[in-house]
Design an enzyme around this catalytic site. Structure first.
Site: not given
Ligand code: AHR
Length: 514
Positions: A230, A232-233, A313, A431, A450, A483, A503
């Site tokens: 990752d 960014e973007n 973000d 469940h 549950d 189940l 059962d």
């Molecule tokens: O790069 C993927 C994601 O894009 C990042 O983690 C985030 O900051 C943005 O929405």
């Protein structure tokens, strides 16, 4: 004289051989006890962050691993190690959280940098997170029952004021041990370098490992989950564009995965993955930085905060598991990565504690139906639902694993039990609308109830029956191969009184997959 000289030379040679042999032996002896951050320090790329819920990452570390907070009085406790360089003292957590529930409020950095992670605040794409339940992911490591961190949507951790973490094109490496069984395709189960203000500040402002089934964007190859960067973007598997790497089809649903990213911050990054239970690392990419999306990744613009469980973000729709992870200063060598993977494998990550065939917490079991129709049928999960189906010695390992459960102390009451999936750590039998499913524990009181069942003598006189904790007149029952929790007579077809006692009576038997 010559003979004395010869004797002296031989003695010197013999001493030299001994010294060389000892010198050769020393690194091996050190390697045997070297934990991941010892390995990276010896390779000249020291850890600047070392987070783990389960074990020490330096052989000399003897401090706290994480902090829990209990619901009953909001008191907190630090959970440490059984011994220096050892494993988490989960019994201390069990005792502190007994009779109530706990969340994880802090994950300590074992490095001298003190880059501790706390529950993440609101960000550009998500409201403030909550802490993960402290007992949602029981596993064994080094033969000790410990707890991993299970992230559900809305959970995440962060440190926006760090020391030593790469910024603005600095070189760094990182790995985490995670799981391929608890993943989704939402943004963004990350561990690594992110923005200091929880907001997307642009391309290259992140450098974090991402793990999940999020395809950013088509084409992606295989079903994942993938180890991605990752940055960014974008989630990247190569420099060919986003998640694009035709030779990377993902890790599949391995219970324990080593995920690794390193980036020189300038013009090169690499991704690796491995089975954290065996074998070595596979490099899925090693090459240039991405150029898509207007560039901005070469050089990188890391900001040096550390994120765990969300995007930069605070996009927090993702789920995931975290057991341990580190970040280094500088790019580790491949040899150091290999030694770290060998150490991870050596500690023996596993999903159980070894005893078998009984309802004692920690025991692995299979549950066999007793109704005359179905005495070869066992409770197993399939496509996230719980059903019964015939399992025999010639069944596939997958079918046998699906039909094996780890008995856990009841999530809602310690006098009852819960059943954790053998091959999906952190997922429990629960469940919902009276039907049974295999689902990840989310820490809520409803899920805990549950997923809790109270054993009693079999209603037919054979085996054991399991009363639902929150619907005590309803018992675990198979009906038309599905189940349910069913009452003895009632408006639903699965409440039929016909063969109800049979059962709801089960034989607790040896696990198909110990
Ligand atoms: O790069 C993927 C994601 O894009 C990042 O983690 C985030 O900051 C943005 O929405």
């Amino acid at each position: 004289m010559f003979s004395r000289l010869r004797t002296a030379m031989l003695a010197a040679l013999s001493a030299l051989v001994t010294i060389l042999a000892l010198a050769a032996a020393v690194p091996q002896a050190q390697a045997a006890s070297s934990l991941p951050c010892d390995v990276y320090a010896a390779a000249g790329t020291p850890c600047v962050a070392a987070h783990s819920l389960v074990r020490a990452l330096y052989s000399s570390y003897n401090g706290s691993l994480y902090q829990v907070q209990r619901a009953s009085d909001s008191a907190t406790a630090n959970i440490g190690l059984l011994a220096a360089g050892g494993y988490a003292n989960a019994a201390a957590q069990d005792s502190f959280c007994s009779g109530t529930t706990c969340i994880i409020t802090k994950i300590y950095d074992q490095s001298s940098r003190h880059n501790d992670l706390t529950v993440e605040g609101a960000g550009g794409a998500g409201a403030a997170d909550v802490g993960a339940p402290a007992d949602a992911l029981p596993v064994t490591v080094g033969g000790h029952q410990v707890y991993g961190l299970e992230i559900s949507a809305g959970m995440g951790y962060r440190d926006n004021s760090t020391s030593g973490v790469a910024t603005n094109g600095g070189a760094e490496g990182m790995y985490m041990v995670t799981s391929g069984t608890h993943v989704n395709g939402r943004c963004c189960f990350d561990y690594g370098n992110a923005e200091t203000n929880n907001t997307d500040t642009g391309n290259g402002h992140m450098d974090a490992i991402n793990f999940g089934t999020e395809c950013w964007f088509s084409p992606c190859y295989g079903g994942g989950p993938w180890v991605q960067a990752d940055l960014e973007n974008g989630l990247f598997q190569s420099n060919l564009g986003y998640s694009t790497n035709s030779s990377n089809t993902g890790t599949g649903a391995m219970p324990f995965v080593t995920a690794l990213l390193k980036n020189n911050g300038q013009d090169h990054f690499a991704l690796k993955y491995g089975n954290a239970q065996s074998g070595s690392l596979t490099t899925t990419y090693s090459g240039g930085e991405p150029t898509v999306n207007g560039g901005g990744y070469s050089p990188m613009h890391q900001e040096g905060s550390i994120v765990l469980g969300t995007g930069g973000d605070n996009s927090n729709g993702s789920i995931g598991s975290f057991f341990e992870g580190v970040m280094t200063s500088g790019i580790p060598t491949d040899a150091a990565d290999d030694a770290v993977q060998a150490n991870i494998v050596s500690v023996g990550y596993g999903g159980s504690t070894g005893s078998t065939g009984s309802l004692t917490p920690g025991s692995e079991i299979s549950l066999r139906a007793t109704t005359a129709c179905c005495t070869s049928d066992y409770i197993r999960h399939q496509n996230n639902a719980a059903v019964v189906s015939a399992i025999t010695s010639s069944s596939s390992t997958l079918d046998k694993s699906d039909a094996t459960w780890i008995v856990r102390r009841g999530l809602a009451s310690s006098s009852c039990v819960s059943f954790e999936s053998r091959n999906y750590p952190g997922d429990f039998l629960r469940h919902s609308n009276y039907k049974l499913y295999r689902q990840p524990m989310d820490g809520t009181a409803l899920f805990r109830s549950d997923a809790t069942f109270c054993p009693t003598t079999g209603k037919s006189g054979t085996g054991t029956s399991f009363a639902s904790y929150n619907y005590p007149t309803r018992f675990l029952r198979h009906y038309n191969l599905n189940l349910y929790i069913a009452s003895d007579g009632g408006s639903n077809d699965f409440d039929s009184a016909t063969s109800w006692t049979d059962d709801v009576s089960w034989v607790v038997s040896s696990p198909w997959v110990p």
